[in-house]
Scaffold this active site. Structure first.
Site, mmCIF file in Angstrom:
data_model
loop_
_atom_site.group_PDB
_atom_site.id
_atom_site.type_symbol
_atom_site.label_atom_id
_atom_site.label_comp_id
_atom_site.label_asym_id
_atom_site.label_seq_id
_atom_site.Cartn_x
_atom_site.Cartn_y
_atom_site.Cartn_z
ATOM 1 N N ILE A 82 0.827 -1.214 0.000
ATOM 2 C CA ILE A 82 0.000 0.000 0.000
ATOM 3 C C ILE A 82 0.855 1.255 0.000
ATOM 4 C CG2 ILE A 82 -1.787 1.278 1.234
ATOM 5 C CD1 ILE A 82 -2.637 -1.525 0.056
ATOM 6 N N LYS A 83 0.644 2.077 -1.024
ATOM 7 C CA LYS A 83 1.285 3.388 -1.075
ATOM 8 C C LYS A 83 0.417 4.398 -0.342
ATOM 9 C CE LYS A 83 3.613 5.050 -4.875
ATOM 10 N NZ LYS A 83 3.765 5.319 -6.331
#
Length: 203
Positions: A82-83
Site C-alpha cells: 500500500i502506497k
C-alpha cells in the site's frame, strides 16, 4: 539493488520482465488513469506478471479511510503493498497497517526528516522523489545519501526506493549509495542496457 518498474502499462512490464530486470512494480492513480482501464484489473494483471511487490496507492486524505481502502487493496493479491503519502494522516495509517501485517510504501517523500519519520512509523518501503527535488533546485541524490545513513545508523527495516528517476545516471549513482530499490520508468530501464560502444562492437 532491486529494480521496480514504474508504469501501469502491461506491454512495457511484459518486456522488462522478459529481460530479467524486474523485481517489483510501482503504480499510482495517475499512471493507471493514463491507461484508461479499470484500476483493480490493471493491478491484478501486474501482480500476475511481476514476482514481487506491486504498489497500489490509496487516495483518501484521512487515516481511517486510508486503512479501509488499504485493507481492500491488500486483499486483491498477496504481492500488493500500500502506497500512502508522507503526511501525518498517512503515517498514522502506515503504523496501523503495518501492525496488521499489511506492507506499506510511503510516497511523496522529499526530505531526510520525512524518511526518518516514515521509518519510525514502520514503513516497509520509503520513496524519496529524486527527480522532483532536482527540478526544484535541490540535490536529490544527496538526500538519498542522507537517508541511507539514517536507515543504517538505527537499523531501521525500511527499504529506500529511489523514485522519480529521470536518467540512467541516477540509477547507478543511487546504487553506489546503497539504495535498496530503484523504481524506473520503462524508457530509462531500456537505456540502462544500452551503450553506443556495445553497438559498435557488435557491428
Amino acid at each position: 539493488m532491486k529494480f521496480f518498474i514504474d508504469t501501469a502499462n502491461i506491454e512495457e512490464i511484459k518486456k522488462a520482465v522478459a529481460w530479467g530486470l524486474v523485481d517489483g512494480a510501482t503504480t499510482n492513480p495517475s499512471l493507471i488513469a493514463k491507461e484508461g482501464r479499470d484500476f483493480k484489473q490493471v493491478v491484478l494483471e501486474i501482480c500476475g506478471l511481476v514476482n514481487g511487490p506491486v504498489s497500489a496507492e490509496v487516495i483518501s486524505a484521512e487515516a481511517e479511510q486510508m486503512v479501509v481502502e488499504a485493507k481492500d487493496l491488500a486483499a486483491w493479491h498477496e504481492n500488493v503493498i500500500i502506497k500512502a503519502p508522507c503526511t501525518i494522516e498517512g503515517l498514522k495509517a502506515v503504523k496501523k497497517l503495518e501492525s496488521l501485517g499489511i506492507k506499506t510504501n510511503v510516497t511523496l517523500v522529499f526530505s531526510a526528516n520525512q524518511v526518518l519519520c516514515a521509518a519510525k512509523a514502520g514503513a516497509s518501503y520509503i520513496s524519496p522523489f529524486v527527480g522532483r527535488l532536482d527540478d526544484a533546485g535541490e540535490d536529490g541524490l544527496k538526500m538519498i545519501e542522507e537517508s541511507m545513513r539514517i536507515i543504517k545508523n538505527y537499523g531501521y527495516k525500511s527499504e529506500i526506493i529511489v523514485a522519480s528517476i529521470r536518467s540512467p545516471l541516477t540509477v547507478s549513482k543511487a546504487a553506489e549509495l546503497g539504495a535498496h530499490v530503484a523504481t524506473i520508468p520503462f524508457k530509462i530501464m531500456e537505456q540502462l542496457v544500452k551503450h553506443p560502444l556495445t553497438d559498435v562492437g557488435i557491428k
